[in-house]
Motif scaffolding. Sequence first.
Motif, PDB file in Angstrom:
ATOM      1  N   ARG A   1       0.886  -1.173   0.000  1.00 30.93           N
ATOM      2  CA  ARG A   1       0.000   0.000   0.000  1.00 30.93           C
ATOM      3  C   ARG A   1       0.915   1.212   0.000  1.00 30.93           C
ATOM      4  O   ARG A   1       1.856   1.292   0.794  1.00 30.93           O
ATOM      5  N   HIS A   2       0.691   2.119  -0.948  1.00 28.59           N
ATOM      6  CA  HIS A   2       1.621   3.242  -1.065  1.00 28.59           C
ATOM      7  C   HIS A   2       0.967   4.496  -1.624  1.00 28.59           C
ATOM      8  O   HIS A   2      -0.070   4.432  -2.277  1.00 28.59           O
ATOM      9  N   ARG A   3       1.596   5.616  -1.345  1.00 28.86           N
ATOM     10  CA  ARG A   3       1.129   6.917  -1.837  1.00 28.86           C
ATOM     11  C   ARG A   3       2.135   7.457  -2.846  1.00 28.86           C
ATOM     12  O   ARG A   3       3.344   7.300  -2.669  1.00 28.86           O
ATOM     13  N   HIS A   4       1.586   8.103  -3.900  1.00 31.60           N
ATOM     14  CA  HIS A   4       2.440   8.723  -4.920  1.00 31.60           C
ATOM     15  C   HIS A   4       2.268  10.243  -4.897  1.00 31.60           C
ATOM     16  O   HIS A   4       1.243  10.751  -5.336  1.00 31.60           O
ATOM     17  N   PRO A   5       3.266  10.984  -4.413  1.00 38.27           N
ATOM     18  CA  PRO A   5       3.208  12.446  -4.524  1.00 38.27           C
ATOM     19  C   PRO A   5       3.404  12.912  -5.965  1.00 38.27           C
ATOM     20  O   PRO A   5       3.063  14.028  -6.313  1.00 38.27           O
TER      21      PRO A   5
ATOM     22  N   HIS B   1      -4.722  -5.373  -9.663  1.00 38.61           N
ATOM     23  CA  HIS B   1      -5.671  -4.287  -9.416  1.00 38.61           C
ATOM     24  C   HIS B   1      -5.367  -3.622  -8.088  1.00 38.61           C
ATOM     25  O   HIS B   1      -4.533  -4.087  -7.319  1.00 38.61           O
ATOM     26  N   TYR B   2      -6.074  -2.515  -7.849  1.00 40.68           N
ATOM     27  CA  TYR B   2      -5.936  -1.810  -6.580  1.00 40.68           C
ATOM     28  C   TYR B   2      -7.223  -1.970  -5.781  1.00 40.68           C
ATOM     29  O   TYR B   2      -8.325  -1.931  -6.351  1.00 40.68           O
ATOM     30  N   LEU B   3      -7.088  -2.112  -4.470  1.00 37.87           N
ATOM     31  CA  LEU B   3      -8.279  -2.226  -3.616  1.00 37.87           C
ATOM     32  C   LEU B   3      -9.137  -0.970  -3.708  1.00 37.87           C
ATOM     33  O   LEU B   3     -10.341  -1.016  -3.476  1.00 37.87           O
TER      34      LEU B   3
HETATM   35 FE    FE Z   1       1.270   2.757  -7.353  1.00 38.97          FE
END
Ligand code: FE
Length: 171
Positions: A70-74, A87-89
């Motif tokens: 699980r990650h965040r992209h600035p 896929h993404y949740l």
């Molecule tokens: Fe990503």
Amino acid sequence: MTEDTSRMPYQLPFPRDAQAEIVIPNAADCDDRLWVPQAKNVWFRPLCLNRSQGYWMNLLKVRKAGVLSRHRHPQPVHGFVLKGRWHYLEHDWIAEEGGYVYEPPGETHTLVVPDDVEEMITYFQVNGVMCYVDPWGSVTGYEDVFTKIDLCRKHFAEAGLGEDYVDQFIR
Ligand code: FE
């Protein structure tokens, strides 16, 4: 009569400070030692580690099902699925073989590889930093082009290629 220059290469020298190009044939189909382990059954294959602009291009290979991270992209990410599916949740779409994905700045998502996928390979361009987070956004770790380079050096040294092997991918 004017000379036909349509097939004439560019006649002038490149800028003195321009960097060398990178050309990697069959990038996904390579020596196993070029896949840098990232976690159990997860590897990345560096293509361009751009320290001067702070981004990296790599192939991500996953041979396990379930939650990857699980990650965040600035900053934005571009992805192209070469093999498998994921896929993404947080979204209801599925990234499938041959498909392109744009991840805009501000995205936080949890990557899942479905149970019936034996191997997933995706080409990712990641800009800036990837922040690993808990479900409430607290940062638990990060990756940037420099942590990627460090992982490559350590792995290539252990694999007998020498830590400098990564230099060919650095710009
Ligand atoms: Fe990503």
